[in-house]
Write a protein that holds these residues in place. Sequence first.
Motif, short mmCIF file in Angstrom:
data_model
loop_
_atom_site.label_atom_id
_atom_site.label_comp_id
_atom_site.label_asym_id
_atom_site.label_seq_id
_atom_site.Cartn_x
_atom_site.Cartn_y
_atom_site.Cartn_z
N VAL A 1 61.29 36.66 23.84
CA VAL A 1 59.93 37.16 24.00
C VAL A 1 59.95 38.66 24.23
O VAL A 1 60.85 39.18 24.88
CB VAL A 1 59.20 36.45 25.18
CG1 VAL A 1 59.91 36.69 26.50
CG2 VAL A 1 57.74 36.89 25.27
N ALA A 2 58.99 39.34 23.65
CA ALA A 2 58.73 40.76 23.91
C ALA A 2 57.26 40.90 24.22
O ALA A 2 56.42 40.25 23.57
CB ALA A 2 59.12 41.61 22.71
N LYS A 3 56.91 41.71 25.22
CA LYS A 3 55.52 41.85 25.66
C LYS A 3 55.13 43.32 25.74
O LYS A 3 55.97 44.19 25.94
CB LYS A 3 55.33 41.20 27.03
CG LYS A 3 55.58 39.72 27.08
CD LYS A 3 55.32 39.16 28.48
CE LYS A 3 55.57 37.67 28.54
NZ LYS A 3 55.32 37.11 29.90
N THR A 4 53.83 43.56 25.61
CA THR A 4 53.29 44.90 25.77
C THR A 4 51.83 44.79 26.18
O THR A 4 51.15 43.82 25.81
CB THR A 4 53.42 45.71 24.46
OG1 THR A 4 53.09 47.08 24.71
CG2 THR A 4 52.48 45.19 23.39
N PRO A 5 51.30 45.74 26.95
CA PRO A 5 49.86 45.73 27.25
C PRO A 5 49.03 45.95 25.99
O PRO A 5 49.44 46.66 25.07
CB PRO A 5 49.69 46.91 28.23
CG PRO A 5 51.06 47.16 28.77
CD PRO A 5 52.01 46.81 27.68
N ASN A 6 47.88 45.31 25.93
CA ASN A 6 46.95 45.52 24.83
C ASN A 6 45.96 46.59 25.28
O ASN A 6 45.00 46.30 25.99
CB ASN A 6 46.23 44.21 24.49
CG ASN A 6 45.34 44.35 23.26
OD1 ASN A 6 45.36 45.37 22.57
ND2 ASN A 6 44.57 43.32 22.99
N THR A 7 46.21 47.81 24.87
CA THR A 7 45.43 48.94 25.37
C THR A 7 44.20 49.19 24.51
O THR A 7 44.15 48.83 23.33
CB THR A 7 46.28 50.22 25.40
OG1 THR A 7 46.86 50.42 24.10
CG2 THR A 7 47.41 50.08 26.41
N VAL A 8 43.20 49.80 25.13
CA VAL A 8 41.97 50.17 24.45
C VAL A 8 41.89 51.70 24.41
O VAL A 8 42.08 52.37 25.43
CB VAL A 8 40.74 49.60 25.18
CG1 VAL A 8 39.44 50.14 24.58
CG2 VAL A 8 40.76 48.07 25.12
N LEU A 9 41.64 52.24 23.22
CA LEU A 9 41.50 53.68 23.04
C LEU A 9 40.03 54.07 23.17
O LEU A 9 39.14 53.36 22.68
CB LEU A 9 42.03 54.09 21.66
CG LEU A 9 43.50 53.76 21.38
CD1 LEU A 9 43.88 54.16 19.97
CD2 LEU A 9 44.42 54.44 22.39
N ARG A 10 39.78 55.19 23.81
CA ARG A 10 38.40 55.62 24.07
C ARG A 10 37.95 56.74 23.13
O ARG A 10 36.82 57.20 23.22
CB ARG A 10 38.28 56.10 25.52
CG ARG A 10 38.71 55.06 26.55
CD ARG A 10 37.76 53.89 26.61
NE ARG A 10 38.26 52.80 27.45
CZ ARG A 10 37.65 51.64 27.60
NH1 ARG A 10 36.51 51.41 26.98
NH2 ARG A 10 38.18 50.71 28.37
N ASN A 11 38.82 57.18 22.25
CA ASN A 11 38.43 58.22 21.30
C ASN A 11 37.76 57.59 20.08
O ASN A 11 37.67 56.37 19.97
CB ASN A 11 39.67 59.02 20.87
CG ASN A 11 40.71 58.14 20.18
OD1 ASN A 11 40.86 56.98 20.52
ND2 ASN A 11 41.42 58.70 19.23
N GLY A 12 37.30 58.41 19.16
CA GLY A 12 36.69 57.87 17.95
C GLY A 12 35.25 57.44 18.17
O GLY A 12 34.62 57.77 19.18
N PRO A 13 34.72 56.65 17.26
CA PRO A 13 33.29 56.31 17.31
C PRO A 13 32.92 55.38 18.45
O PRO A 13 31.78 55.36 18.91
CB PRO A 13 33.04 55.63 15.96
CG PRO A 13 34.39 55.09 15.56
CD PRO A 13 35.38 56.09 16.07
N TYR A 14 33.90 54.56 18.91
CA TYR A 14 33.65 53.59 19.98
C TYR A 14 35.00 53.12 20.52
O TYR A 14 36.04 53.34 19.88
CB TYR A 14 32.83 52.40 19.45
CG TYR A 14 33.29 51.87 18.10
CD1 TYR A 14 34.52 51.19 17.96
CD2 TYR A 14 32.53 52.05 16.95
CE1 TYR A 14 34.95 50.71 16.74
CE2 TYR A 14 32.96 51.57 15.72
CZ TYR A 14 34.16 50.90 15.62
OH TYR A 14 34.59 50.43 14.41
N PRO A 15 35.03 52.49 21.69
CA PRO A 15 36.30 51.98 22.22
C PRO A 15 36.89 50.94 21.25
O PRO A 15 36.17 50.09 20.72
CB PRO A 15 35.91 51.32 23.55
CG PRO A 15 34.63 51.98 23.93
CD PRO A 15 33.92 52.28 22.64
#
Length: 458
Positions: free
Chosen positions: A33-47
């Motif tokens: 198993v490999a894991k990573t956070p699912n991040t949200v970007l705040r740039n651009g037209p919308y999150p």
Amino acid sequence: MMPNFSRIAVLDIGKTNAKVVVLDGATGAEVAVAKTPNTVLRNGPYPHYDIDRLWSFTLNALRSFAKEPGFDAISITTHGASAALLDKTGNLAMPVLDYEHEYPADICEAYARLRPAFEETFSPHQTMGLNIGAQLHYQMTAFPEDFAKVATIVTYPQYWTARLTGVASNEVTSLGCHTDLWNPRESRYSSLVDTLGIGDLMAPIRSAFDSLGPVLPHIAEAIGLTGEIPVYCGIHDSNASLLPHLIDRAAPFSVVSTGTWVINFGVGGDLAHLDPKRDALANVDAYGRAVPSSRFMGGREFETISGEIGNVDGKAVASAIEQVVAKGMMLLPNVVSGSGPFPGQCARWVNAQDASGTERYAALCLYLALMNQACLDLIGAQGPIIVEGPFALNDTYLMLLTALTSRDVIAIPGSTGTSQGAALLTGIKPPAGAERRVPASAIPGLETYRQAWHAAVA
């Protein structure tokens, strides 16, 4: 003849975390198993989700696992309430919108006038972008020039399948999870698709069990694959958790799939008495059948309150339950607003002055079990209750759910319920899981506490 895969790699993207898991085809055991956070970007037209980072993570994990332990098929599962908008080259025409983004009031009001009746879609009105139809309406209304570049719309698991194989598709478990886009009684798109004028953009519908093709040659080379590896269409994550039980368990029964969301399925129930105002709805299973469902954001709520409480002595929680019940200490909904069986409520503590961290934790577990019981009651759930995911490891919650419902509760430990379900799409048999039957418990005063809790909510 059904394929016989020795190991299956599953890309499993949840709202909070993403992982690539390799499962043994015979036992269903997690071997890597490999894991990573699912991040949200705040740039651009919308999150929006960091798709480039998730893709890089996926390739790196598959590259590593291709060497050891190896895999001979790939399957996909992701959270719902997301769709990908592709241009004519197959690349993203617009970022994949974070479903927790709030839209301007005028756009929300305009969409409310367009969306079909609950009796057609069995999809309740949701806040933010939890209805994919609302997302699409927002994107086409607020960003018409960008939306004009959209050539194909795919549901989120199928975006990753398309990226691996070049084959665009849609699939009913993702179309049928509170999107407003699906008519579950008639197994077809709802009238909203024509209302929005997107019928020609929707990718063909394929079965979750379909192998859509091998990994594209240039990706296979980058991963280090030595032969053709089939990629299966993919499935909505809560329906992935449900799938093993549909295969080997007789209805009626309930499945409580826990993660960021607690999704409740009443298998063998009907759609006649669902209340859309209380977040009851129909999901659609991997075979295309409507399943009465309900939900609340229990995992997020648990993380929020337990984070405020800090570490507690697990051995002391059982005795704290009786203390909390005796003095009527309560946590009332909603810790996370916008969903669940008690809309419009704002979380508050009752009789919690000078309470210890252990007592607050016990009251939190009572809150989760009471919320879950309410959700199960809303869908007329019957038979044993199967709890999967992180809550299957919470002995206090399990004990309370058993006591409140007076039903058999079966805990399936481990965090790979969604991954195991997705692996079943490849044709392997469900493994014999490690089930634990939760012993019945009698808690003095619990029924009086339950009634007082509901009265306080009302």
